[in-house]
Design a protein around this motif. Structure first.
Motif, PDB file in Angstrom:
ATOM      1  N   LEU A 177      25.374  34.734  51.761  1.00  0.00           N
ATOM      2  CA  LEU A 177      26.467  34.062  51.087  1.00  0.00           C
ATOM      3  C   LEU A 177      27.780  34.635  51.568  1.00  0.00           C
ATOM      4  CD1 LEU A 177      25.589  33.497  47.261  1.00  0.00           C
ATOM      5  CD2 LEU A 177      25.461  31.746  48.863  1.00  0.00           C
ATOM      6  N   SER A 178      27.851  35.780  51.812  1.00  0.00           N
ATOM      7  CA  SER A 178      29.082  36.431  52.396  1.00  0.00           C
ATOM      8  C   SER A 178      29.375  35.907  53.958  1.00  0.00           C
ATOM      9  CB  SER A 178      28.871  37.936  52.277  1.00  0.00           C
ATOM     10  OG  SER A 178      27.883  38.573  53.160  1.00  0.00           O
ATOM     11  N   LEU A 179      28.095  35.725  54.806  1.00  0.00           N
ATOM     12  CA  LEU A 179      28.219  35.513  56.015  1.00  0.00           C
ATOM     13  C   LEU A 179      28.629  33.980  56.235  1.00  0.00           C
ATOM     14  CD1 LEU A 179      25.162  37.051  57.542  1.00  0.00           C
ATOM     15  CD2 LEU A 179      27.427  37.751  57.865  1.00  0.00           C
ATOM     16  N   LEU A 180      27.866  33.226  54.969  1.00  0.00           N
ATOM     17  CA  LEU A 180      28.471  31.708  55.003  1.00  0.00           C
ATOM     18  C   LEU A 180      29.830  31.486  54.902  1.00  0.00           C
ATOM     19  CD1 LEU A 180      25.063  30.178  53.366  1.00  0.00           C
ATOM     20  CD2 LEU A 180      25.761  30.147  55.828  1.00  0.00           C
ATOM     21  N   ALA A 181      30.470  32.439  53.708  1.00  0.00           N
ATOM     22  CA  ALA A 181      31.741  32.373  53.475  1.00  0.00           C
ATOM     23  C   ALA A 181      32.817  32.605  54.632  1.00  0.00           C
ATOM     24  CB  ALA A 181      32.226  32.945  52.333  1.00  0.00           C
ATOM     25  N   VAL A 182      32.281  33.507  55.490  1.00  0.00           N
ATOM     26  CA  VAL A 182      33.235  33.843  56.823  1.00  0.00           C
ATOM     27  C   VAL A 182      33.278  32.512  57.762  1.00  0.00           C
ATOM     28  CG1 VAL A 182      33.340  35.365  58.618  1.00  0.00           C
ATOM     29  CG2 VAL A 182      32.858  36.173  56.492  1.00  0.00           C
ATOM     30  N   PHE A 183      32.026  31.995  57.932  1.00  0.00           N
ATOM     31  CA  PHE A 183      32.028  30.863  58.813  1.00  0.00           C
ATOM     32  C   PHE A 183      32.774  29.443  58.308  1.00  0.00           C
ATOM     33  CE2 PHE A 183      29.144  34.038  60.656  1.00  0.00           C
ATOM     34  CZ  PHE A 183      29.804  34.214  61.858  1.00  0.00           C
ATOM     35  N   ALA A 184      32.622  29.698  56.922  1.00  0.00           N
ATOM     36  CA  ALA A 184      33.119  28.267  56.334  1.00  0.00           C
ATOM     37  C   ALA A 184      34.456  28.268  56.321  1.00  0.00           C
ATOM     38  CB  ALA A 184      32.479  28.252  54.778  1.00  0.00           C
ATOM     39  N   ALA A 185      35.329  29.269  56.693  1.00  0.00           N
ATOM     40  CA  ALA A 185      36.590  29.220  56.910  1.00  0.00           C
ATOM     41  C   ALA A 185      37.067  28.573  58.007  1.00  0.00           C
ATOM     42  CB  ALA A 185      37.105  30.739  56.973  1.00  0.00           C
ATOM     43  N   LYS A 186      36.036  28.635  59.055  1.00  0.00           N
ATOM     44  CA  LYS A 186      36.227  28.110  60.579  1.00  0.00           C
ATOM     45  C   LYS A 186      36.319  26.530  60.623  1.00  0.00           C
ATOM     46  CE  LYS A 186      36.935  28.003  65.077  1.00  0.00           C
ATOM     47  NZ  LYS A 186      38.375  28.277  65.608  1.00  0.00           N
ATOM     48  N   ILE A 187      35.377  26.036  59.569  1.00  0.00           N
ATOM     49  CA  ILE A 187      35.187  24.744  59.418  1.00  0.00           C
ATOM     50  C   ILE A 187      36.746  23.904  58.840  1.00  0.00           C
ATOM     51  CG2 ILE A 187      33.953  22.808  58.212  1.00  0.00           C
ATOM     52  CD1 ILE A 187      31.779  24.812  57.922  1.00  0.00           C
ATOM     53  N   VAL A 188      37.208  24.705  58.209  1.00  0.00           N
ATOM     54  CA  VAL A 188      38.765  24.356  57.609  1.00  0.00           C
ATOM     55  C   VAL A 188      39.856  23.993  58.663  1.00  0.00           C
ATOM     56  CG1 VAL A 188      40.657  24.818  56.018  1.00  0.00           C
ATOM     57  CG2 VAL A 188      38.351  25.475  55.437  1.00  0.00           C
ATOM     58  N   ASP A 189      39.527  24.721  60.154  1.00  0.00           N
ATOM     59  CA  ASP A 189      40.499  24.356  60.917  1.00  0.00           C
ATOM     60  C   ASP A 189      40.375  23.082  61.636  1.00  0.00           C
ATOM     61  OD1 ASP A 189      41.788  26.879  61.203  1.00  0.00           O
ATOM     62  OD2 ASP A 189      40.238  27.998  62.287  1.00  0.00           O
ATOM     63  N   GLY A 190      39.295  22.641  61.418  1.00  0.00           N
ATOM     64  CA  GLY A 190      39.032  21.340  62.073  1.00  0.00           C
ATOM     65  C   GLY A 190      39.513  20.041  61.276  1.00  0.00           C
ATOM     66  N   THR A 191      40.197  20.383  60.035  1.00  0.00           N
ATOM     67  CA  THR A 191      40.491  19.310  59.302  1.00  0.00           C
ATOM     68  C   THR A 191      42.064  19.353  59.099  1.00  0.00           C
ATOM     69  OG1 THR A 191      40.848  20.776  57.280  1.00  0.00           O
ATOM     70  CG2 THR A 191      38.643  19.820  57.598  1.00  0.00           C
ATOM     71  N   SER A 192      42.558  18.324  58.425  1.00  0.00           N
ATOM     72  CA  SER A 192      44.135  18.401  58.329  1.00  0.00           C
ATOM     73  C   SER A 192      44.687  19.005  57.336  1.00  0.00           C
ATOM     74  CB  SER A 192      44.503  16.623  58.100  1.00  0.00           C
ATOM     75  OG  SER A 192      43.880  16.295  56.718  1.00  0.00           O
ATOM     76  N   LEU A 193      44.006  20.001  56.660  1.00  0.00           N
ATOM     77  CA  LEU A 193      44.536  20.831  55.541  1.00  0.00           C
ATOM     78  C   LEU A 193      45.598  21.902  56.173  1.00  0.00           C
ATOM     79  CD1 LEU A 193      43.896  21.641  52.705  1.00  0.00           C
ATOM     80  CD2 LEU A 193      42.473  23.490  53.537  1.00  0.00           C
ATOM     81  N   ALA A 194      45.458  22.125  57.421  1.00  0.00           N
ATOM     82  CA  ALA A 194      46.765  23.009  57.726  1.00  0.00           C
ATOM     83  C   ALA A 194      47.881  22.489  57.628  1.00  0.00           C
ATOM     84  CB  ALA A 194      46.569  23.284  59.448  1.00  0.00           C
ATOM     85  N   GLU A 195      48.117  21.103  57.722  1.00  0.00           N
ATOM     86  CA  GLU A 195      49.547  20.556  57.390  1.00  0.00           C
ATOM     87  C   GLU A 195      49.933  20.543  55.937  1.00  0.00           C
ATOM     88  OE1 GLU A 195      49.245  16.416  58.644  1.00  0.00           O
ATOM     89  OE2 GLU A 195      48.318  17.023  60.587  1.00  0.00           O
ATOM     90  N   HIS A 196      49.244  21.035  54.971  1.00  0.00           N
ATOM     91  CA  HIS A 196      49.632  20.974  53.619  1.00  0.00           C
ATOM     92  C   HIS A 196      49.442  22.119  53.060  1.00  0.00           C
ATOM     93  CE1 HIS A 196      49.305  16.780  53.995  1.00  0.00           C
ATOM     94  NE2 HIS A 196      48.003  16.679  54.494  1.00  0.00           N
ATOM     95  N   ILE A 197      49.292  23.448  53.446  1.00  0.00           N
ATOM     96  CA  ILE A 197      49.237  24.715  53.103  1.00  0.00           C
ATOM     97  C   ILE A 197      50.238  25.661  53.676  1.00  0.00           C
ATOM     98  CG2 ILE A 197      46.642  24.476  52.622  1.00  0.00           C
ATOM     99  CD1 ILE A 197      46.303  26.158  55.344  1.00  0.00           C
ATOM    100  N   PRO A 198      50.718  26.678  53.085  1.00  0.00           N
ATOM    101  CA  PRO A 198      51.756  27.784  53.229  1.00  0.00           C
ATOM    102  C   PRO A 198      51.078  28.613  54.399  1.00  0.00           C
ATOM    103  CG  PRO A 198      50.759  28.428  51.249  1.00  0.00           C
ATOM    104  CD  PRO A 198      50.148  26.847  51.512  1.00  0.00           C
ATOM    105  N   LYS A 199      51.738  28.927  55.201  1.00  0.00           N
ATOM    106  CA  LYS A 199      51.229  30.069  56.412  1.00  0.00           C
ATOM    107  C   LYS A 199      51.218  31.422  55.971  1.00  0.00           C
ATOM    108  CE  LYS A 199      52.494  31.595  60.942  1.00  0.00           C
ATOM    109  NZ  LYS A 199      53.445  31.268  62.090  1.00  0.00           N
ATOM    110  N   ILE A 200      49.885  31.915  56.110  1.00  0.00           N
ATOM    111  CA  ILE A 200      49.609  33.259  55.838  1.00  0.00           C
ATOM    112  C   ILE A 200      49.747  34.038  56.996  1.00  0.00           C
ATOM    113  CG2 ILE A 200      48.028  34.721  54.785  1.00  0.00           C
ATOM    114  CD1 ILE A 200      49.246  33.097  52.772  1.00  0.00           C
ATOM    115  N   GLU A 201      50.300  35.146  57.075  1.00  0.00           N
ATOM    116  CA  GLU A 201      50.134  35.968  58.275  1.00  0.00           C
ATOM    117  C   GLU A 201      48.692  36.520  58.367  1.00  0.00           C
ATOM    118  OE1 GLU A 201      52.419  36.708  60.401  1.00  0.00           O
ATOM    119  OE2 GLU A 201      53.986  35.171  59.778  1.00  0.00           O
ATOM    120  N   PRO A 202      48.296  36.645  59.427  1.00  0.00           N
ATOM    121  CA  PRO A 202      46.943  37.081  59.654  1.00  0.00           C
ATOM    122  C   PRO A 202      46.879  38.757  59.555  1.00  0.00           C
ATOM    123  CG  PRO A 202      47.418  35.803  61.455  1.00  0.00           C
ATOM    124  CD  PRO A 202      48.542  35.927  60.692  1.00  0.00           C
TER     125      PRO A 202
END
Length: 432
Positions: free
Chosen positions: A31-56
């Motif tokens: 489950l932990s490995l799936l959670a890490v790679f699930a974050a990459k899927i979000v990059d392919g959506t339009s969610l980045a336009e509606h969320i605050p920027k977080i410093e890496p």
């Protein structure tokens, strides 16, 4: 031949998996490995336009803290659990170790800590390779905060549980709970859901023996039923879960000369007994806990008395529900068993009483407190069914009086102080 997966088989498999310590940590790691790679899927959506920027860097800092601490905590929790298992074996009985290992709180804690470490290590590696975009970093930040909250809550809950893990009182409660489940399961499916052997006039002429040596943990009745129905064979099961099998013992009988490999494969045989399908095993383990407490090296009659109380509760549960179940069957002449091609013997009430009381009455014969508690326990069982005329109630009353007399005779020979003997005689005479 494909056979249906029965409820008993599924329950037994789940119980077996719970006793394996590596199952849950492996699941949490996946489950932990799936959670890490699930974050990459979000990059392919339009969610980045509606969320605050977080410093890496802030996410990297949180992941570094988690990675550096989780493995230490996981190692500490594993060491604590091993010590608790050793304590459970030494203070109660080695037969209770499986229940201690299957403790959900400890398994969940260890799994959470290991899973958090794997998650943080893999996520740190991905962050160092600039694997995520803005949306992925934000999603990873949310997952990391959630992971921190889960770890903290799990640790708090685990600290509260680990203080009792492996203690005699905790082990007794686990054994009582497991035995209660087995009793209720047997009550729901009398004779494992097959035809009672007492209702069968003739037994099959062809005996079935197993080449294995060990204890029966489970009988897959559904598998035998399908085979027997397809081959027009009636099967008489001769042994119940918990009984010891050797090649010279008959495990079943059939009324035709047929290939019986399917019947043999339906018997799950192991080197040890299981709580899940064997109600008698729970009484044996409780009696072992009491006997160890009564040994000269421990000399803890309070634990023995507590064990007798657990046995009394379990037998009252068994007797009341079992009698009710038999009364219901008598009121329903059209009652049909689930597996009509198989007969199974009923579990012996005398054997249950023997498992529960014989060793305690023997080892506690010279202890007046234990001797009196045994008498009161058996009197309670006898009196609960004085006005019940069913054969099961009569069986409980007969065995309760029989084992009360045996316990009384043992104690009378061991006790040397005359006032103690008089006290015991007064309690024993109240049975009538």
């Amino acid at each position: 031949m494909d056979t249906p997966l029965s409820v008993d088989k599924v329950r037994f498999l789940l119980f077996s998996f719970k006793e394996k310590l590596w199952i849950k940590p492996l699941g949490f790691c996946v489950l932990s490995l799936l959670a890490v790679f699930a974050a990459k899927i979000v990059d392919g959506t339009s969610l980045a336009e509606h969320i605050p920027k977080i410093e890496p860097d802030s996410v990297t800092t949180l992941l570094s803290i988690m990675a550096s601490s989780m493995m230490v905590i996981a190692t500490f929790s594993a060491g604590t659990m091993v010590n608790a298992y050793a304590s459970a074996s030494q203070s109660s009985t080695p037969r209770s170790l499986g229940l201690t290992i299957s403790d959900d709180v400890s398994q969940n804690a260890l799994s959470t800590f290991v899973g958090a470490f794997i998650y943080s290590a893999v996520a740190l590696t991905a962050m160092s390779q600039k694997f995520y975009g803005e949306a992925g970093v934000f999603f990873l930040f949310c997952i990391t905060c959630l992971a921190f909250a889960i770890v903290i809550l799990t640790f708090i809950r685990w600290v509260d549980s680990v203080a009792r893990l492996g203690r005699v009182e905790s082990t007794m409660l686990k054994v009582e709970s497991a035995t209660e489940r087995a009793i209720k399961q047997r009550i729901e499916t009398p004779c494992l859901g097959a035809v009672p052997a007492s209702e069968i006039s003739e037994q099959g002429s062809y005996a079935v023996q197993s080449n294995e040596v060990g204890y029966i943990q489970l009988i897959d009745i559904a598998k035998i039923q399908e085979w027997a129905s397809d081959n027009n064979v009636f099967v008489n099961i001769a042994m119940l879960p918990g009984e010891f099998v050797t090649p010279d013992k008959n495990i079943a009988f059939v009324d035709k000369d047929v290939d019986v490999d399917i019947i043999k494969s339906a018997f799950s045989i192991s080197t040890s007994r299981s709580f899940e399908a064997d109600p008698r095993f729970g009484f044996i383990v409780l009696a072992e806990i009491a006997s160890r407490a009564l040994s000269p090296s421990v000399n803890d009659h309070g634990t023995a008395i507590g064990t007798i109380s657990s046995i009394t509760r379990l037998l009252l549960l068994w007797s009341k529900d079992h009698v009710a179940s038999n009364e219901d069957r008598q009121q329903q002449p059209d009652y049909e068993v689930k597996y009509s091609c198989i007969s199974v013997p009923e579990i012996s009430v005398k054997d249950i009483f023997d498992d529960a009381y014989t060793s305690i009455s023997r080892d506690g014969a010279d202890n007046i407190e234990v001797a009196i508690r045994i008498q009161k326990s058996l009197q309670t069982l006898a009196k609960c069914f004085e006005n019940n005329d069913s054969h099961v109630a009569e069986d409980f009353k007969t065995n309760a009086k029989h084992f009360a007399k045996l316990s009384f005779e043992r104690s009378k020979q061991q006790l040397n102080f005359e006032p103690d003997i008089e006290r015991l005689e007064n309690v024993f005479e109240q049975r009538s």
